[in-house]
Design a protein around this motif. Structure first.
Motif: not given
Ligand code: MG
Ligand code: GTP
Length: 223
Positions: A81, A58, A40
């Motif tokens: 991502d 994430t 990220t």
């Molecule tokens: Mg991440």
């Protein structure tokens, strides 16, 4: 870019992004690798030129869109991502199909993340298009004192796997842009080879989610 809520885990690009037709080609790219390697952060550095030391893992998958110019061509990058945590694996691998390029990331200070590279490569082979291009990325190269993975070991593994290899730092902005540029270039090279050669990858692309916007009306990348 915020991490997504569970209800939005299987998201698609927004109407606004999808509606932007002002490009010659669109490439779908994925960033994969163990949790906390810096996926990220790497995307934020590239897309927003920002970095935060805070770690917000994430949830599921998220994406950003960035348009680049290569040899007078406007190329829209849809960069996904993915969450590194194992529990999201079913969701994230569902997005491999149709990806033209992968950044397979590990952390040069984390042995487990490097040991997992082979497994991630197998995941790519299992779930993605055969000719997807892959760059092995050793992130956090600003932490030289904490390094556990010698550059030569990574280069050897990359050679074995047939991947390009870069060491990077999302924190200090080392090689971030270069990695994306290289990935775009190798995808373009592959596409051109295909047009001149057997037609394999472009045939595969017809079945992929590129068809809706990226490949329509385009038969090759003249980058
Ligand atoms: Mg991440
Ligand atoms: P998941 O979302 O769980 O898969 O993790 P991730 O791979 O997206 O990791 P993330 O980008 O959230 O970064 C994890 C931690 O590493 C954060 O605290 C970042 O600030 C830090 N980090 C990321 N890139 C770098 C880097 O290049 N150098 C240093 N020193 N720290 C970094």
């Amino acid at each position: 870019m915020a991490t997504v809520n569970d209800s939005r885990l299987l998201q698609q690009p927004s109407q606004k992004d999808a509606a932007d037709q002002n490009f010659d080609y669109m490439f779908k790219l994925l960033i994969i690798g163990n949790s906390s390697v810096g996926k990220t952060s790497f995307l934020f550095r590239y897309a927003d030129d920002s970095f935060t030391p805070a770690f917000v893992s994430t949830v599921g998958i998220d994406f950003k869109v960035k348009t680049v110019f290569r040899n007078n061509k406007r190329i829209k990058l849809q960069i996904w991502d993915t969450a590194g945590q194992e529990r999201y694996r079913t969701i994230t691998t569902a997005y491999y199909r149709g990806a033209m390029g992968f950044l397979l990331m590990y952390d040069i200070t984390n042995q487990d993340s490097f040991s997992a590279v082979q497994d991630w490569a197998t995941q790519i082979k299992t779930y993605s298009w055969d000719n997807a291009q892959v760059i092995l990325v050793g992130n956090k190269c600003d932490l030289e004192d904490d390094r556990l993975i010698p550059t030569e070991d990574s280069q050897r593994l990359a050679d074995e796997l047939g991947f390009q290899f870069f060491e990077t730092s999302a924190k200090d902005n080392i090689n971030v842009k270069q990695v994306f540029e290289r990935l775009v270039d190798v995808i373009c090279e592959k596409m051109n080879e295909t047009v001149e050669g057997d037609g394999g990858p472009l045939t595969s692309l017809k079945d992929s989610n590129f068809q809706d916007s990226s490949m329509e009306g385009h038969s090759s990348c003249a980058c």
